[in-house]
Design an enzyme around this catalytic site. Structure first.
Site, PDB file in Angstrom:
ATOM      1  N   TYR A 133      69.325 -36.772 -38.318  1.00  0.00           N
ATOM      2  CA  TYR A 133      68.974 -37.725 -37.267  1.00  0.00           C
ATOM      3  C   TYR A 133      67.481 -37.631 -37.026  1.00  0.00           C
ATOM      4  O   TYR A 133      66.924 -36.534 -36.940  1.00  0.00           O
ATOM      5  CB  TYR A 133      69.733 -37.382 -35.985  1.00  0.00           C
ATOM      6  CG  TYR A 133      69.378 -38.237 -34.786  1.00  0.00           C
ATOM      7  CD1 TYR A 133      68.636 -37.710 -33.722  1.00  0.00           C
ATOM      8  CD2 TYR A 133      69.785 -39.562 -34.711  1.00  0.00           C
ATOM      9  CE1 TYR A 133      68.333 -38.483 -32.624  1.00  0.00           C
ATOM     10  CE2 TYR A 133      69.470 -40.345 -33.602  1.00  0.00           C
ATOM     11  CZ  TYR A 133      68.739 -39.801 -32.560  1.00  0.00           C
ATOM     12  OH  TYR A 133      68.427 -40.571 -31.474  1.00  0.00           O
ATOM     13  N   ASP A 136      60.661 -33.852 -40.922  1.00  0.00           N
ATOM     14  CA  ASP A 136      60.900 -34.124 -39.502  1.00  0.00           C
ATOM     15  C   ASP A 136      61.174 -32.783 -38.815  1.00  0.00           C
ATOM     16  O   ASP A 136      62.295 -32.279 -38.854  1.00  0.00           O
ATOM     17  CB  ASP A 136      62.068 -35.090 -39.348  1.00  0.00           C
ATOM     18  CG  ASP A 136      62.350 -35.367 -37.881  1.00  0.00           C
ATOM     19  OD1 ASP A 136      63.270 -36.164 -37.586  1.00  0.00           O
ATOM     20  OD2 ASP A 136      61.675 -34.773 -37.013  1.00  0.00           O
ATOM     21  N   LYS A 186      59.586 -32.351 -28.738  1.00  0.00           N
ATOM     22  CA  LYS A 186      60.293 -31.298 -28.000  1.00  0.00           C
ATOM     23  C   LYS A 186      59.353 -30.170 -27.532  1.00  0.00           C
ATOM     24  O   LYS A 186      58.650 -30.313 -26.536  1.00  0.00           O
ATOM     25  CB  LYS A 186      61.462 -30.781 -28.834  1.00  0.00           C
ATOM     26  CG  LYS A 186      62.537 -31.888 -29.112  1.00  0.00           C
ATOM     27  CD  LYS A 186      63.682 -31.360 -29.915  1.00  0.00           C
ATOM     28  CE  LYS A 186      64.576 -32.477 -30.410  1.00  0.00           C
ATOM     29  NZ  LYS A 186      65.556 -32.926 -29.397  1.00  0.00           N
TER      30      LYS A 186
END
Ligand code: KE4
Length: 427
Positions: A143, A238, A266
């Protein structure tokens, strides 16, 4: 135990689709009512009913220091007092760009965004603009946020709801996205042989955290790196989740591989809305205002968010930070595995740095298909048994878990004691 959460959820569903601002929070995968939280500090969270939890989500990764770290809170308060957002260059943006470039050797230049989705969406567009090619490769179960090109057989919330591709993505957009099986060397090699020179980029979670926790083999990543180089295809790591989470150098440091572009998020925002993408200078030079690839953001590099990120990056870079974090996480994994074994429950667990995966399966999965063979129903029962004992795990069998520097051995002991009771109820 959850009366106030139930009342708030009831009201929220009238004005927010599904009552949540991000689908994975809805508990759809595990059942029951999502818990509404009021406060978090260190390793702990308190819900609106006053229940206290040991938290193993950490806001899905950002809270690597623990929640509301006093030094982070202070810099946010001080910075906010001098203005929340300028929409103009600030010294802090220079400082965090220099800090990130100094910490990750693959970064020659970097651009800030306000989310991981923006970072990966921008990196894909940049790779397409740099190569003049349209096709991209992603991996089943990975994802990368919710931009159209990447919501094809995605992980995380998309996987949780059993339809890993999203409605609303035009077929002509999805047609440019090729989805391969994670860790499948033959399929990867065959794909590059057939269409390698048509590929703008490959985007991969270099350690997958959105189909639970799945590590690629080094051979797989090494082969991916060499194939991308051979075919002039941009390799995007990623590291929105793994960056400054699995180690100071992320997954790229763990495997010793240099991607062409890296996406981050994050942890680099310390809990505030921050994303970033960066890498090779010759690629980044194609970004507006220098080049023809447009990319922008009102709040990109926001001074308050950058202040939180800078303080967080300063603290995670302290000597011994990740050694201690890794030890706490590993201690939890081995104790949970021992408890499950003692209860004759098929269970496996793995971790790297402050990120972990637990599976109701006899061995650690190597790809999406193997993850799907794990006992989801047992996980769901385990999740609620732990929640009712004040242990907050990710509300999905398809998510990684997170430990912070604030988690103590005493917290691990309390968690394992709760797990023993939960396993006994599962047997
Ligand atoms: P955001 O747009 O949510 O900031 O980042 C998207 C993203 C990109 N890349 C990776 C590897 C990610 O893990 C994420 C977001 N992770 C999920 C947790 N699995 C966020 C939680 C949510 O969607 O609410």
């Amino acid at each position: 135990m959850f009366d106030a959460s139930k009342q708030l959820f009831e009201k929220s569903q009238r004005v927010i689709p599904g009552g949540v601002n991000s689908p994975v929070r809805a508990f759809r995968s595990v059942g029951g009512t999502p818990v509404f939280f009021r406060k978090a500090n260190g390793a702990y969270m308190w819900d609106v009913d006053g229940n206290k939890y040991i938290d193993y989500i950490g806001s899905w990764g950002p809270a690597v220091l623990g929640h509301a770290h006093p030094e982070v809170v202070k810099v946010v308060q001080d910075r906010a007092a001098d203005g929340m957002s300028f929409g103009a260059p600030t010294e802090g943006e220079l400082e965090i760009a220099e800090r990130l470039v100094s910490l990750l050797p693959s970064l020659e230049q970097i651009r800030m965004t306000s989310s991981g989705t923006e970072a990966t969406m921008s990196a894909i567009r940049l790779a397409r603009g740099f190569t003049g090619r349209s096709k991209i490769v992603k991996f089943e179960g990975c994802y990368h946020g919710h931009s159209d090109s990447l919501l094809v057989k995605a992980g995380s919330g998309a996987l949780t709801f059993g339809h890993p591709s999203s409605a609303g993505v035009p077929p002509e957009v999805a047609a440019h996205t090729i989805v391969l099986a994670y860790n499948d060397l033959d399929e990867l090699t065959r794909t590059f042989t057939e269409i390698g020179d048509q590929l703008a980029c490959v985007i991969i979670e270099p350690i997958a955290g959105n189909m639970n926790f799945v590590m690629p083999t080094k051979t797989y990543l090494d082969t991916l790196r060499s194939l991308c180089t051979k075919h002039g295809c941009v390799l995007i790591f990623d590291e929105v989740m793994t960056g400054f989470r699995v180690g100071l150098l992320g997954a790229q440091g763990h495997y010793g591989i240099t991607p062409d572009l890296t996406t981050l998020g994050k942890v680099i925002g310390g809990g505030m809305p921050v994303g970033a993408f960066g890498g090779r200078r010759d690629i980044m030079a194609h970004l507006a205002p220098l080049g023809g690839v447009y990319q922008a953001g009102t709040l990109s590099g926001n001074p308050v968010a950058v202040a939180a990120g800078l303080k967080t990056l300063e603290l995670v870079a302290q000597p011994g930070f990740f050694a201690a974090l890794s030890a706490t996480t590993a201690q939890l994994m081995s104790a949970l595995t021992a408890a499950a074994t003692a209860a004759n429950i098929p269970f496996s667990a793995t971790s790297l740095g402050g990120m972990f995966g637990i599976f109701f399966a006899p061995s650690i999965p190597a790809n999406y298909a193997e993850v799907m063979q794990a006992d989801r129903e047992r996980f769901n029962r385990f999740f609620h048994a732990m929640l009712n004992q004040g242990i907050y795990l990710a509300p999905s069998a398809f998510e990684a878990g997170f430990v912070s520097a604030a988690h103590t051995t005493a917290d691990i002991d309390v968690t394992v004691k709760a797990a023993k009771a939960a396993f006994a109820a599962l047997a």
